[in-house]
Design a protein around this motif. Structure first.
Motif, mmCIF file in Angstrom:
data_model
loop_
_atom_site.group_PDB
_atom_site.id
_atom_site.type_symbol
_atom_site.label_atom_id
_atom_site.label_comp_id
_atom_site.label_asym_id
_atom_site.label_seq_id
_atom_site.Cartn_x
_atom_site.Cartn_y
_atom_site.Cartn_z
ATOM 1 N N HIS A 282 0.853 -1.188 0.000
ATOM 2 C CA HIS A 282 0.000 0.000 0.000
ATOM 3 C C HIS A 282 0.889 1.238 0.000
ATOM 4 C CE1 HIS A 282 -3.134 2.776 1.485
ATOM 5 N NE2 HIS A 282 -3.960 1.927 0.911
ATOM 6 N N TRP A 283 0.365 2.390 -0.373
ATOM 7 C CA TRP A 283 1.142 3.629 -0.447
ATOM 8 C C TRP A 283 1.826 3.973 0.868
ATOM 9 C CZ3 TRP A 283 -0.208 7.409 2.941
ATOM 10 C CH2 TRP A 283 -1.484 7.362 3.486
ATOM 11 N N ASN A 284 1.269 3.474 1.996
ATOM 12 C CA ASN A 284 1.871 3.780 3.298
ATOM 13 C C ASN A 284 2.849 2.703 3.760
ATOM 14 O OD1 ASN A 284 0.190 1.707 3.999
ATOM 15 N ND2 ASN A 284 -1.075 2.880 5.407
ATOM 16 N N GLY A 285 3.191 1.770 2.856
ATOM 17 C CA GLY A 285 4.178 0.740 3.163
ATOM 18 C C GLY A 285 3.630 -0.534 3.749
ATOM 19 N N VAL A 286 2.318 -0.617 3.964
ATOM 20 C CA VAL A 286 1.705 -1.812 4.539
ATOM 21 C C VAL A 286 1.492 -2.853 3.433
ATOM 22 C CG1 VAL A 286 -0.350 -2.701 5.719
ATOM 23 C CG2 VAL A 286 0.573 -0.453 6.332
ATOM 24 N N PRO A 287 1.963 -4.097 3.647
ATOM 25 C CA PRO A 287 1.708 -5.146 2.650
ATOM 26 C C PRO A 287 0.206 -5.358 2.489
ATOM 27 C CG PRO A 287 3.307 -5.879 4.278
ATOM 28 C CD PRO A 287 2.730 -4.583 4.772
ATOM 29 N N ARG A 288 -0.221 -5.645 1.253
ATOM 30 C CA ARG A 288 -1.639 -5.862 0.986
ATOM 31 C C ARG A 288 -1.804 -6.694 -0.275
ATOM 32 N NH1 ARG A 288 -3.895 -2.809 -2.978
ATOM 33 N NH2 ARG A 288 -5.895 -2.771 -1.952
ATOM 34 N N VAL A 289 -3.011 -7.128 -0.507
ATOM 35 C CA VAL A 289 -3.374 -7.833 -1.739
ATOM 36 C C VAL A 289 -4.413 -6.975 -2.433
ATOM 37 C CG1 VAL A 289 -4.486 -9.878 -2.691
ATOM 38 C CG2 VAL A 289 -2.888 -10.099 -0.803
ATOM 39 N N GLY A 290 -4.281 -6.813 -3.736
ATOM 40 C CA GLY A 290 -5.235 -5.995 -4.475
ATOM 41 C C GLY A 290 -5.558 -6.586 -5.823
ATOM 42 N N ILE A 291 -6.570 -6.038 -6.461
ATOM 43 C CA ILE A 291 -6.910 -6.488 -7.800
ATOM 44 C C ILE A 291 -5.800 -6.070 -8.754
ATOM 45 C CG2 ILE A 291 -9.390 -6.462 -7.382
ATOM 46 C CD1 ILE A 291 -9.508 -3.846 -8.953
ATOM 47 N N VAL A 292 -5.615 -6.844 -9.803
ATOM 48 C CA VAL A 292 -4.556 -6.577 -10.763
ATOM 49 C C VAL A 292 -4.919 -5.379 -11.625
ATOM 50 C CG1 VAL A 292 -3.316 -7.515 -12.751
ATOM 51 C CG2 VAL A 292 -3.751 -8.937 -10.739
ATOM 52 N N ARG A 293 -6.150 -5.386 -12.126
ATOM 53 C CA ARG A 293 -6.595 -4.289 -12.987
ATOM 54 C C ARG A 293 -8.120 -4.312 -13.004
ATOM 55 N NH1 ARG A 293 -4.026 -6.144 -17.756
ATOM 56 N NH2 ARG A 293 -5.734 -7.271 -18.642
ATOM 57 N N ALA A 294 -8.724 -3.134 -12.879
ATOM 58 C CA ALA A 294 -10.183 -3.039 -12.914
ATOM 59 C C ALA A 294 -10.690 -3.617 -14.236
ATOM 60 C CB ALA A 294 -10.620 -1.586 -12.767
ATOM 61 N N GLY A 295 -11.715 -4.412 -14.166
ATOM 62 C CA GLY A 295 -12.305 -4.992 -15.370
ATOM 63 C C GLY A 295 -11.648 -6.286 -15.825
ATOM 64 N N LEU A 296 -10.568 -6.712 -15.156
ATOM 65 C CA LEU A 296 -9.908 -7.956 -15.547
ATOM 66 C C LEU A 296 -10.663 -9.119 -14.939
ATOM 67 C CD1 LEU A 296 -7.565 -9.595 -16.774
ATOM 68 C CD2 LEU A 296 -6.376 -9.311 -14.614
ATOM 69 N N GLY A 297 -11.219 -9.950 -15.767
ATOM 70 C CA GLY A 297 -11.931 -11.135 -15.307
ATOM 71 C C GLY A 297 -12.812 -11.667 -16.414
ATOM 72 N N VAL A 298 -13.148 -12.939 -16.311
ATOM 73 C CA VAL A 298 -14.015 -13.596 -17.284
ATOM 74 C C VAL A 298 -14.976 -14.518 -16.543
ATOM 75 C CG1 VAL A 298 -12.333 -13.541 -19.176
ATOM 76 C CG2 VAL A 298 -12.376 -15.495 -17.629
ATOM 77 N N ARG A 299 -16.067 -14.871 -17.215
ATOM 78 C CA ARG A 299 -17.011 -15.860 -16.677
ATOM 79 C C ARG A 299 -16.718 -17.217 -17.317
ATOM 80 N NH1 ARG A 299 -20.554 -14.178 -13.106
ATOM 81 N NH2 ARG A 299 -21.064 -11.977 -13.129
ATOM 82 N N THR A 300 -16.907 -18.261 -16.529
ATOM 83 C CA THR A 300 -16.704 -19.604 -17.059
ATOM 84 C C THR A 300 -17.822 -19.949 -18.035
ATOM 85 O OG1 THR A 300 -17.875 -20.568 -15.164
ATOM 86 C CG2 THR A 300 -15.463 -20.443 -15.028
ATOM 87 N N ASP A 301 -17.489 -20.766 -19.034
ATOM 88 C CA ASP A 301 -18.480 -21.186 -20.029
ATOM 89 C C ASP A 301 -19.241 -22.416 -19.516
ATOM 90 O OD1 ASP A 301 -16.841 -23.434 -20.464
ATOM 91 O OD2 ASP A 301 -16.046 -22.671 -22.364
ATOM 92 N N ALA A 302 -20.048 -23.028 -20.371
ATOM 93 C CA ALA A 302 -20.886 -24.164 -19.978
ATOM 94 C C ALA A 302 -20.069 -25.356 -19.499
ATOM 95 C CB ALA A 302 -21.795 -24.577 -21.132
ATOM 96 N N SER A 303 -18.825 -25.481 -19.950
ATOM 97 C CA SER A 303 -17.971 -26.588 -19.518
ATOM 98 C C SER A 303 -17.105 -26.201 -18.314
ATOM 99 C CB SER A 303 -17.084 -27.060 -20.671
ATOM 100 O OG SER A 303 -16.133 -26.059 -20.993
ATOM 101 N N GLY A 304 -17.331 -24.997 -17.767
ATOM 102 C CA GLY A 304 -16.563 -24.530 -16.623
ATOM 103 C C GLY A 304 -15.204 -23.949 -16.988
ATOM 104 N N ALA A 305 -14.928 -23.821 -18.287
ATOM 105 C CA ALA A 305 -13.617 -23.346 -18.739
ATOM 106 C C ALA A 305 -13.526 -21.822 -18.711
ATOM 107 C CB ALA A 305 -13.337 -23.842 -20.155
ATOM 108 N N TYR A 306 -12.309 -21.334 -18.494
ATOM 109 C CA TYR A 306 -12.042 -19.896 -18.563
ATOM 110 C C TYR A 306 -10.642 -19.683 -19.119
ATOM 111 C CZ TYR A 306 -8.941 -20.162 -14.541
ATOM 112 O OH TYR A 306 -7.898 -20.468 -13.713
ATOM 113 N N ARG A 307 -10.377 -18.474 -19.592
ATOM 114 C CA ARG A 307 -9.068 -18.097 -20.115
ATOM 115 C C ARG A 307 -8.863 -16.601 -19.883
ATOM 116 N NH1 ARG A 307 -6.165 -20.834 -23.625
ATOM 117 N NH2 ARG A 307 -4.400 -19.780 -24.559
#
Length: 166
Positions: free
Chosen positions: A54-79
């Motif tokens: 974080h900007w104040n030096g505290v370790p954190r976990v965050g999203i990589v990029r807004a809008g990055l993501g996909v939905r799985t298809d009928a077979s459960g696959a994603y890319r």
């Protein structure tokens, strides 16, 4: 609100993403999402999280990029393609139906699940994206008890507000 984590220098990332070596599908994560019985689960939103500071030096976990993501298809696959090189947590966010087949509130479904089958990030395994070949991250969704939250939205005037969405 949502906090966005930016890591690395912008110049290095632009150079990496514009390089012909990392173009195409090599810098990708692919996989299937299944339930605990091994059946494919469609409609799960799969996205990435990354360790950072974080900007104040505290370790954190965050999203990589807004809008990055996909939905799985009928077979459960994603890319997920054209990813910056690095290590990521892959997480599946299920869309549980609000009502069961009997028309009553749905009390059983799937919970947020990290690769490979973890309910918390602490128990998750990271996936490394490289230029050689797509990383494989199959997720087994964990069962969860669902709850319903209800209430009334009150406006500044103290009266119920209608027409909004939460």
């Amino acid at each position: 609100g949502v906090a966005i984590l930016l890591s690395g220098s912008v110049a290095a990332r632009v150079a990496q993403e514009s390089s012909p070596r990392v173009a195409g599908t090599r810098n990708a994560i692919v996989g299937r999402v299944v339930d605990n019985a091994g059946r494919p689960v469609s409609g799960v939103f799969v996205t990435l999280l990354q360790d950072g500071v974080h900007w104040n030096g505290v370790p954190r976990v965050g999203i990589v990029r807004a809008g990055l993501g996909v939905r799985t298809d009928a077979s459960g696959a994603y890319r997920l393609e054209s990813l910056p090189l690095g290590s990521y947590y892959v997480v599946g966010l299920p869309e549980n139906p609000p009502l069961g087949s009997d028309g009553r509130l749905n009390r059983a479904g799937q919970g947020i699940t990290y690769y490979p089958a973890a309910s918390t990030r602490a128990d998750a395994r990271q996936v490394m994206v490289t230029v050689r070949e797509p990383a494989v991250a199959d997720i087994t969704m964990l069962p969860a008890t669902l709850a319903s939250i209800s209430g009334t939205v009150i406006g500044q005037d103290g009266k119920p507000v209608s027409g909004g969405t939460l």
